[in-house]
Design an enzyme around this catalytic site. Structure first.
Site, short mmCIF file in Angstrom:
data_model
loop_
_atom_site.label_atom_id
_atom_site.label_comp_id
_atom_site.label_asym_id
_atom_site.label_seq_id
_atom_site.Cartn_x
_atom_site.Cartn_y
_atom_site.Cartn_z
N GLU A 275 0.70 -0.98 0.06
CA GLU A 275 0.04 -0.02 0.02
C GLU A 275 0.88 1.32 0.03
OE1 GLU A 275 0.22 -2.13 2.66
OE2 GLU A 275 0.39 -1.10 4.58
N GLU A 309 -5.69 -2.69 -0.25
CA GLU A 309 -4.29 -1.69 -0.48
C GLU A 309 -4.74 -0.12 -0.40
OE1 GLU A 309 -1.80 -3.20 0.28
OE2 GLU A 309 -2.37 -5.19 -0.19
N1 B3K Z 1 1.36 -4.35 3.98
C1 B3K Z 1 1.57 -5.19 3.17
C2 B3K Z 1 2.24 -6.45 3.54
C3 B3K Z 1 3.75 -6.26 3.87
C4 B3K Z 1 4.57 -7.74 4.19
C5 B3K Z 1 5.87 -7.45 4.47
N2 B3K Z 1 6.58 -8.84 4.74
C6 B3K Z 1 0.40 -5.86 2.22
C7 B3K Z 1 -0.79 -5.72 2.84
O1 B3K Z 1 -1.12 -6.30 3.99
O2 B3K Z 1 -1.62 -4.78 2.45
ZN ZN Z 2 -2.76 -5.17 4.68
#
Ligand code: B3K
Ligand code: ZN
Length: 876
Positions: A275, A309
Site C-alpha cells: 500500500e 490496499e
Molecule cells: N502491508 C503489506 C504486507 C507487507 C508484508 C511485509 N513482509 C500488504 C498488505 O497487507 O496490504
Molecule cells: Zn494490509
C-alpha cells in the site's frame, strides 16, 4: 545473499516492552536515486531534529543493511570526521549532533543481486521496491521504524530508453533530460509518512488511465502501469479500484487525498501487494485478469486486494502504526474493511463462509501450534514472520466483534473519531480500542484480552427445555488451551448471536418478539433463559460466526438436519451441514471407511442438488465437505491417510447415491451467456464445477470434463475441467489436457502458474513428478509465484499427497526450503509452516516431519526468518 547466522546462535528478540520513542525525528528527506546497469547510487539528505521527549542516548542511530557500501557522509554540508560515526552490524551511529542537523549519506547498492525482493530490486526489466517492514534500510541509512514520519522528495535518474517511466510517491514535480541518454523525474509527497511506505519504480511500462471524482468534487487521476503485453488485463482492477474509492466514502466517510493514485504490476513479489502512499505495488497475480487467463477466484481476489490496499490509505497510511507490534492495528482493521466491501459487492453469506473456512483451516491451526502468538505479539525475532493469519484474519475477527458489540452506528462514530483524532500520527492498538470505548461508552477492558491472549477459545454449550414452563436454559462455558508462553488464560469477552429454531423456523425469544439476541459471555460459565415456547426449539448458536471460537454442542443428527433446513441464518445452515459431514467422517473413521453414510444425510445431499430455490453459490458451499486440514484439527494425533480415506469415502457414497441428480444438475447449469465475473455467474460456475469434479472422481464423468475442457471460453471452466480430469480415478485424458493447456498458455506466466498448481495439487501426484516440475524450464525458484504454485500448493493444498507415510513429501519440501534460505528467506520461512505442526501427527508422520525440520535447522547458515520458525517449532 542474506547475512547468515549459525543455527546455534541465540537470537535476541525485539520486545514490545522495550519500545522507546526515537532520539531524533526526520522532518524531511531528500532522496536521489541514480540507477545504472551495474549498480545504483542513493544519496539521502535527512533534516533531523532532536526529540525532546526521548530519554534515549545522545547519539543518532540509523539502520542500514550490511550490504550498503558507504561512499560519503556529510553533516551540515561538511564531511563527517571518521571518529564521529561507527558502523556495527546493521546500524550506523553518529555522535556529537546538536538540536538539529542535516545529514547526507551516499551509498552504493546492487539491486540486480537482490533475490530477497526486499528493498530495491530488479524484476524482469524493471526496478521496484518493497520496504515494509524493514526494507528501507536496504536502500539507505535511516531510522527504519514506523513512528518516524517524514516528508519525502525523491529524484530518480536512469537511462531514458530502458526506463522511460520513473515513479515514486505523491506528485510529479519536475522532469528533464540529462547527459548520456539519461533523464530524471522528481516526486514530492506532501503527506508525512514512515519509510516503509516509500516506493520507487523504473521501467518501460505501459499505462491504463482513468479518473475518479471524489465526494468533495476533486478529480483524481488513476493509473495502472504494466508491461505492454498486459494492457488487456487491467479493466477489472480499475473497476475494483473505483468501486473501493466510492465505497470508502460512503461507508466510512473516507476520501482519497492526493490527485494521483498509481498501481504498478510486478512479476517478482513476496506477497499480494503493498500500500505505498499513492503508488501501490502489486504482484501481477493480484492485479492482472481477463476471462481467458484468470479464474473467478482470481477476479474476486483482485477485487478484494485492490480494495484492501486502497483502504490502507486511511487505515495504515494516514493513521499508521507506532511500532510493528501494532501491525494488526492496520492489518486486522483493513482486512475487516475489505471483507465488508467484498460482502457488499458479492454474496455476503458465501463471503462469510469462505472467510470462516480460511480462519478454521489456517488460523486455528496456527493458534494450536508452536508458532501461536497473540494478535498483538509481545516479541519477534524477524518481523516478516508476523504477517500471519493471526495478525490479519484473527485481527479482522476481533474488529468484527467490536462492530457486533457496538452496532454499526457507534462503530462508525468510533472510526470517525479514530481517523480524525490520530490523522498524521503513528499510534497503537490501545488508541483504537479507546476510540471504540469513547464513542460507545462501553468498557472494553476485558475485550482487550483478544489482542493479548493467543489460542482459540472453546465453548461448551448445553441447553435444557423445561416442558412445564416452556423455558429453555442455555449454559455456555469457555476455556482456552495453553499456548507458548501463556500457560493459563483469563476469560474472554465473547459476543454470541443466538436464535431458537422451531418446527417452522425462528421463534420469538421472549415477550418482546425478537427472534435473535446477542449474548455476551464474559465469565467462565454463564446461563441464559429464553421463552416461553410452546414446542422444544433447537438453539442456533454463534450465528454468522460472531466470534472466532470452537463451539462444542451435542446436536443429534436430526437436530442438525433441522437447522440445515430451517435456520434463518444462512451461515448456520451451512455450519449445520458441515457438522453433519463431520459426523459422517467420524463414523467412517470409527467404523472403517466402508461403513455406510447415514440415509438422512444422503437424502439431504440429494435434496440440496434439486432445490430450485437455493442460489447456486450457496448450494456449492453446502455440497462441499470440510477440507482435510479442518478435519486434521479435529482428530489428533492426526493420521492423514485415514482421515483422507474417510473423507473420500463419504464423498464417494454421497455422489454415488445421487449420481443422476448430480449429472442432471450439471447439465442444467450449462450456459451460453458471455463470461462476466458477476456474483450470479460465479456462483453458477462454482456449483457446476463442484459437480463436475464429483462426477469425474466418482461417477465416470471424464467425457464431460473432456468436452468442457475443449469448449471452455473462460479459464474458470477450462481449469476446472483440467483439475477434474487430474482427479479422475482413471484418466487417460488428463495427460492430453495438460499438454494442450501448456501449448495454449506457455507464454502467459499467470496462466502457466495455474498449470503448475493443477499438477501439484492433483490427488495422485508423486514426489518425482513434483521434482520434474521443479526442473521444468518455465519454473524458477527466484519467482515467488512459481514457488507458491508448485511447492506451497503441494504442501498446503494437497495434504493427502504431502503427508506420505514414507516421508518423501516432507523431504522434498525440506530440500526446497534449504535452497530458498539462500535466495529468499521470507518465502523459505513461510514454506516451513506445514512441517512445524509435527507434534500433532501420529507416527510415522510425526518423526519424519521432525527429522526434516531438524535437517533444515542443521543445513548450515540459516537466515533469521527461517531460524526463528525452526527453533520455535523444535522447542528450542
Ligand atoms: N502491508 C503489506 C504486507 C507487507 C508484508 C511485509 N513482509 C500488504 C498488505 O497487507 O496490504
Ligand atoms: Zn494490509
Amino acid at each position: 545473499m542474506q547475512p547468515a547466522i549459525a543455527p546455534t546462535t541465540a537470537i535476541e528478540p525485539t520486545r514490545l516492552c522495550d519500545y522507546r520513542p526515537p532520539a531524533f525525528w526526520v522532518d524531511r528527506v531528500d532522496l536521489q536515486v541514480e540507477l545504472f546497469d551495474s549498480h545504483t547510487v542513493v544519496t539521502a539528505t535527512l533534516a533531523l531534529r532532536r526529540n525532546r521527549q526521548s530519554a534515549q542516548s545522545l547519539d543518532l542511530v540509523l539502520d542500514g543493511a550490511a550490504e550498503l557500501q558507504l561512499l560519503a557522509i556529510h553533516c551540515d554540508g561538511e564531511p563527517l570526521s571518521p571518529d564521529r560515526y561507527q558502523r556495527q552490524g546493521e546500524t550506523l551511529t553518529i555522535s556529537g549532533l546538536g538540536e538539529s542537523a542535516e545529514l547526507t549519506t551516499r551509498v552504493q547498492l546492487d539491486p540486480a543481486a537482490n533475490t530477497r525482493l526486499e528493498g530495491l530490486y530488479r524484476s524482469r526489466a524493471m526496478y521496484c521496491t518493497q520496504c515494509e517492514a524493514e526494507g528501507f534500510r536496504h536502500i539507505t541509512f535511516y531510522p527504519d521504524r514506523p513512528d518516524v514520519l517524514a516528508e519525502f522528495r525523491c529524484r530518480i535518474s536512469a537511462d531514458k530508453q530502458a526506463f522511460p517511466v520513473l515513479l515514486s510517491n505523491g506528485n510529479c514535480v519536475a522532469s528533464g533530460d540529462l547527459d548520456a541518454g539519461r533523464h530524471f523525474v522528481e516526486w514530492h509527497d506532501p503527506f508525512k509518512k514512515p519509510c516503509y511506505l516509500f516506493a520507487l519504480v523504473a521501467g518501460d511500462l505501459a499505462v491504463v488511465s482513468d479518473s475518479f471524482v471524489t465526494a468533495s468534487g476533486r478529480t483524481v487521476a488513476l493509473k495502472i502501469y504494466v508491461e505492454e503485453k498486459d494492457l488487456d488485463k487491467c479493466d477489472h482492477a480499475m473497476r475494483s479500484l473505483k468501486a473501493a474509492m466510492a465505497w470508502d466514502q460512503q461507508r466510512y466517510g473516507r476520501e482519497y487525498d492526493l490527485d494521483l493514485f498509481m498501481i504498478v504490476a510486478v512479476d517478482d513479489f513476496n506477497m499480494g501487494a503493498m500500500e505505498n502512499k499513492g503508488l501501490n505495488i502489486f504482484n501481477t497475480s493480484a492485479v492482472l485478469a481477463n476471462p481467458s487467463i484468470a479464474t473467478d477466484a482470481t477476479f474476486q481476489r483482485i477485487e478484494s486486494i485492490v480494495a484492501h490496499e486502497y483502504f490502507h490509505n486511511w487505515s495504515g497510511n494516514r493513521v499508521t502504526c507506532r511500532d510493528w507490534f501494532q501491525l494488526s492495528l492496520k492489518e486486522g482493521f483493513t482486512v475487516f474493511r475489505d471483507a465488508q466491501f467484498s460482502a457488499d459487492m458479492n454474496a455476503a453469506v458465501v463471503k462469510r463462509i469462505e472467510d470462516v473456512s480460511l480462519l478454521r483451516t489456517l488460523q486455528f491451526a496456527e493458534d494450536a501450534g508452536p508458532l501461536a502468538h497473540p494478535v498483538q505479539p509481545q516479541s519477534y525475532v524477524e518481523i516478516n514472520n508476523f504477517y500471519t493469519v493471526t495478525v490479519y484474519e484473527k485481527g479482522a475477527e476481533v474488529v468484527g466483534m467490536l462492530h457486533t458489540l457496538l452496532g454499526e452506528r457507534a462503530f462508525r462514530q468510533a472510526t470517525d473519531r479514530y481517523f480524525e483524532h490520530y490523522d498524521g500520527q503513528a499510534v497503537t492498538i490501545e488508541e483504537f480500542v479507546s476510540a471504540m470505548e469513547e464513542a460507545s461508552g462501553r468498557d472494553l477492558q476485558q475485550f482487550r484480552q483478544w489482542y493479548w491472549q493467543a489460542g482459540t477459545p472453546e465453548l461448551d454449550c448445553h441447553w435444557q427445555w423445561h416442558e412445564a414452563t416452556g423455558m429453555v436454559t442455555l449454559t455456555v462455558a469457555q476455556q482456552c488451551p495453553p499456548t507458548p508462553g501463556q500457560a493459563t488464560k483469563v476469560p474472554f469477552h465473547i459476543p454470541i448471536r443466538v436464535g431458537m429454531v422451531g418446527a417452522n423456523g425462528d421463534l420469538a425469544l421472549s415477550a418482546d418478539g425478537a427472534t435473535e439476541q446477542l449474548l455476551e459471555l464474559t465469565a467462565r460459565r454463564q446461563q441464559w433463559q429464553f421463552g416461553p415456547f410452546t414446542e422444544p426449539p433447537v438453539p442456533s448458536l454463534l450465528r454468522g460466526f460472531s466470534a472466532p471460537v470452537k463451539l462444542h454442542v451435542d446436536y443429534s443428527e436430526e437436530q442438525l438436519l433441522h437447522l440445515a433446513g430451517c435456520d434463518s441464518d444462512g451461515f448456520n445452515r451451512w455450519e449445520a451441514m458441515q457438522q453433519l459431514y463431520q459426523l459422517a467422517v467420524h463414523a467412517a473413521l470409527a467404523q472403517g471407511a466402508d461403513s455406510p453414510v447415514s440415509a438422512p444425510l444422503v437424502a439431504r445431499f440429494e435434496q440440496l442438488l434439486n432445490d430450485p430455490h437455493l442460489d447456486a453459490a450457496t448450494a456449492a458451499q453446502l455440497l462441499t465437505l470440510p477440507g482435510e486440514s479442518e478435519l486434521f484439527e479435529r482428530w489428533q494425533p492426526i493420521d492423514p491417510e485415514k482421515i483422507t480415506a474417510a473423507r473420500n469415502s463419504v464423498r464417494a457414497q454421497l455422489v454415488a447415491a445421487s449420481a443422476e441428480s448430480v449429472r442432471s444438475r450439471y447439465y442444467a447449469l450449462q450456459s451460453d451467456q458471455p463470461y462476466a465475473p458477476s456474483s450470479d455467474q460465479i456462483g453458477q460456475r462454482a456449483l457446476k464445477n463442484t459437480l463436475l469434479r464429483y462426477l469425474c472422481e466418482f461417477a465416470q464423468g471424464e467425457p464431460l470434463a473432456v468436452a468442457q475442457f475443449q469448449q471452455a471460453d473462460n479459464m474458470t471452466d477450462q481449469l476446472a475441467a483440467l483439475t477434474a480430469l487430474l482427479a479422475a480415478a482413471d484418466s487417460s485424458a488428463a495427460g492430453a489436457a495438460l499438454s494442450s493447456f501448456y501449448q495454449q498458455w506457455r507464454h502467459e506466466p499467470l496462466a502457466l502458474n495455474l498449470w503448475f498448481r493443477a499438477q501439484a495439487t492433483a490427488p495422485g501426484v508423486e514426489p518425482q513428478q513434483l521434482r520434474a516440475l521443479l526442473q521444468h524450464p518455465d519454473f524458477s525458484l527466484t519467482n515467488p509465484n512459481k514457488v507458491r504454485s508448485v511447492v506451497a500448493a503441494y504442501a498446503m493444498a494437497n495434504l493427502g499427497q504431502f503427508h506420505r507415510r514414507d516421508g518423501s513429501g516432507y523431504q522434498l519440501l525440506a530440500e526446497v526450503i534449504i535452497q530458498l534460505n539462500a535466495i529468499n528467506p521470507q518465502i523459505a520461512a513461510r514454506l516451513v509452516v506445514p512441517l512445524t505442526a509435527w507434534a500433532k501427527f501420529a507416527e510415522p508422520y510425526r518423526t519424519a516431519m521432525r527429522e526434516n525440520l531438524a535437517a533444515i535447522g542443521n543445513c548450515g547458515e540459516l537466515a533469521k526468518d527461517l531460524a526463528e520458525q525452526v527453533e520455535k517449532s523444535l522447542g528450542g
